[in-house]
Design an enzyme around this catalytic site. Structure first.
Site, PDB file in Angstrom:
ATOM      1  CG  ASP A 143      22.283 -12.647  27.080  1.00 52.37           C
ATOM      2  OD1 ASP A 143      22.275 -12.704  25.638  1.00 52.37           O
ATOM      3  OD2 ASP A 143      21.357 -12.293  27.498  1.00 52.37           O
ATOM      4  CD  GLU A 172      24.216 -10.531  23.025  1.00 48.95           C
ATOM      5  OE1 GLU A 172      24.340  -9.598  21.897  1.00 48.95           O
ATOM      6  OE2 GLU A 172      23.185 -10.723  23.940  1.00 48.95           O
ATOM      7  CG  ASP A 203      17.718 -14.622  20.881  1.00 44.13           C
ATOM      8  OD1 ASP A 203      17.033 -15.560  21.306  1.00 44.13           O
ATOM      9  OD2 ASP A 203      18.396 -13.761  21.521  1.00 44.13           O
TER      10      ASP A 203
END
Length: 519
Positions: free
Chosen positions: A299, A354, A407
């Site tokens: 992430d 990411e 998200d």
């Protein structure tokens, strides 16, 4: 050489059906693997496996190494003789469509405590030996984690966070730690029991998935929670003040998701200290994740090139500055210790970057230098510019494409929020007329040159914004969505399998000749 093409579904374990208020490692997880295999899907992407933190977020876990005890299947504890049918009778407050954490957490925790009590009174030696073996295997992180969680039971007398504990425990004085471990031995044992059962149940599910041609894509948050065993046990690795509180915190400046940015509140790393250790903590963290999962999504990868530093006193992320991260040195240390794959060979890559948000040429250069594929989100593609990097014709092959992530809004929710001129552009680009928008987007992702196509389960089911998993910057009311099997028709898997067949994403047979991806 062309990359190995695959497709999969994004669904966190808590979103699975099940009788105890939230998804877990029980029968529904195995049935979901069967469904994936029937649909020609070879990847199951999940969110972080750690315990939940503020707002029930899996990205604010009390440990970077421990599993979420709420995912433990209670029925398996009954089968082991540590719970009864009456103990695991579902609560009337549970909801099939949402996780009500206020009802789920006390129910599951009380049953886990009862099971642990009966386990420690159990005279069967096989289980006891396996428990002790697990504790030895994972002692490097488990001892600190168990004591940290046990100390939480004392926090009500002192405050809310570990920094409120007596100074000798905050400073981790040897005698104070020994006395705490002795006085809290039973509570420490409970938390070790939970991690043992999580670990063993997860291993069975992962083995089942792999045997059915499904690989698990896990998730490592770049930062850890300030109130975590990791920060407490390794204070010198984090940018803290003299009392142990974060001096500065993590986040991102204003972007697509938020006009005031995102103030995550996690402590930032002291990268020079990590460098002195040869990045050992990070290497061991990745080692643990690669034991639990086949592929790991890192992430906020851009934070390794440079990260947004926010003063801890600032209420939003507007005020801050970019600082340089560890760059390639961290990943070189990981590669040396773990022999990571970078898209070479028939098994493909092990790490996903990411790379969303504010991505500079330096971030892209770092990702390419370390050999990790990046991500593209179709919902970000339609600003009217043919040069938009999220449009399929601009992808590089070593890429993962998503209709949306956890998200984002669901595709149907996103579509409902667009103006008519925006919808017109999407229709013209996708060449659709009368086709459901979610299937048009799924088709576009699958047909693209991207090596991997991932679709949130909500998009397969065509659900609206009420099924959104998370809204960045909003701390309450998310991470709760669940699906039910009655929403899933046979044609869902059939249609996914047909797309995988059409676009060369079906599982490769043993007789097929593997064509490895380029680095």
């Amino acid at each position: 050489m062309t990359p190995l093409r695959r497709s999969g579904i994004l669904l966190h374990l808590t979103s699975l059906p099940g009788p105890h208020g939230s998804g877990d490692l029980g029968p529904a997880a195995f049935h979901f693997v069967d469904w994936l295999a029937a649909g020609g899907q070879t990847l199951w992407q999940i969110l972080p496996l750690g315990g939940i933190g503020p707002g029930n977020s899996p990205y604010m876990s009390p440990s970077a190494f421990a599993g979420n005890e709420l995912l433990i299947d209670l029925a398996q504890l009954r089968d082991a003789g540590w719970l009864t049918d009456a103990d695991i009778a579902p609560d009337a407050a549970f909801r099939d469509e949402r996780v009500d954490y206020g009802a789920v957490r006390p129910f599951r925790m009380s049953r886990l405590r009862l099971a642990a009590e009966r386990f420690f009174a159990d005279t069967r030696k096989d289980a006891q030996r396996d428990f002790l073996a697990f504790c030895r295997e994972e002692c490097d992180w488990l001892e600190d984690y168990a004591l940290f969680m046990a100390l939480e039971s004392r926090l009500e007398a002192y405050g809310k966070v570990w920094q409120d504990l007596p100074a000798e425990l905050v400073q981790r004085k040897t005698r104070a730690l020994s006395e705490a471990a002795r006085s809290l031995a039973e509570e420490c044992g409970f938390w070790k029991f939970c991690q043992w059962r999580f670990d063993r149940q997860w291993a069975v599910l992962k083995k089942y998935a792999n045997e059915h041609g499904v690989r698990i894509v896990g998730d490592i948050p770049i930062f850890v929670s300030a109130h975590s065993a990791d920060v407490w046990a390794h204070q010198r690795l984090f940018d803290l003040d003299a009392r142990g509180y974060p001096r500065v915190v993590a986040g991102v400046p204003p972007d697509y998701f938020s006009a005031t940015g995102q103030r995550w509140g996690n402590p930032l790393y002291k990268w020079p200290e990590h460098e002195r250790d040869g990045y050992l903590w990070w290497t061991e963290r990745m080692r643990r994740m690669l034991k639990l999962c086949d592929i790991v999504r890192i992430d906020h990868f851009r934070g390794f090139e440079s990260y947004w530093e926010i003063p801890a006193s600032s209420p939003t992320a507007i005020e801050g500055q970019w600082l340089k991260g560890p760059g390639q040195a961290l990943f070189a240390a990981m590669h040396k210790a773990l022999d990571l794959k970078h898209g070479k060979g028939p098994d493909g890559f092990q790490i996903i970057a990411e790379d969303l948000g504010i991505i500079t040429p330096h971030v892209t250069a770092l990702r390419q230098a370390v050999g990790f594929p990046g991500m593209r989100i179709l919902q970000f593609a339609f600003d009217g510019l043919s040069t938009n990097p999220y449009l399929p014709h601009n992808y590089e092959a070593q890429t993962l494409v998503y209709t949306g992530t956890h998200d984002n809004d669901t595709t149907c929710g996103w579509w409902a929020s667009l103006q008519e001129n925006e919808r017109d552009y999407v229709r013209r680009y996708l060449g659709i007329d009368g086709v459901s928008i979610h299937w048009a987007m799924i088709h576009a992702a699958s047909a693209s040159v991207a090596a991997v196509s991932i679709v949130p389960m909500q998009d397969v089911l065509g659900l609206d914004a009420s099924a959104r998993m998370n809204r960045p910057g909003v701390t309450e009311g998310y991470w709760e969505w669940r699906f039910a099997w009655h929403q899933v028709a046979p044609w869902h898997a059939e249609r996914l399998a047909e797309l995988a067949r059409l676009h060369g994403r079906l599982p490769r047979r043993k007789t097929d000749k593997a064509t490895p991806a380029s680095p």
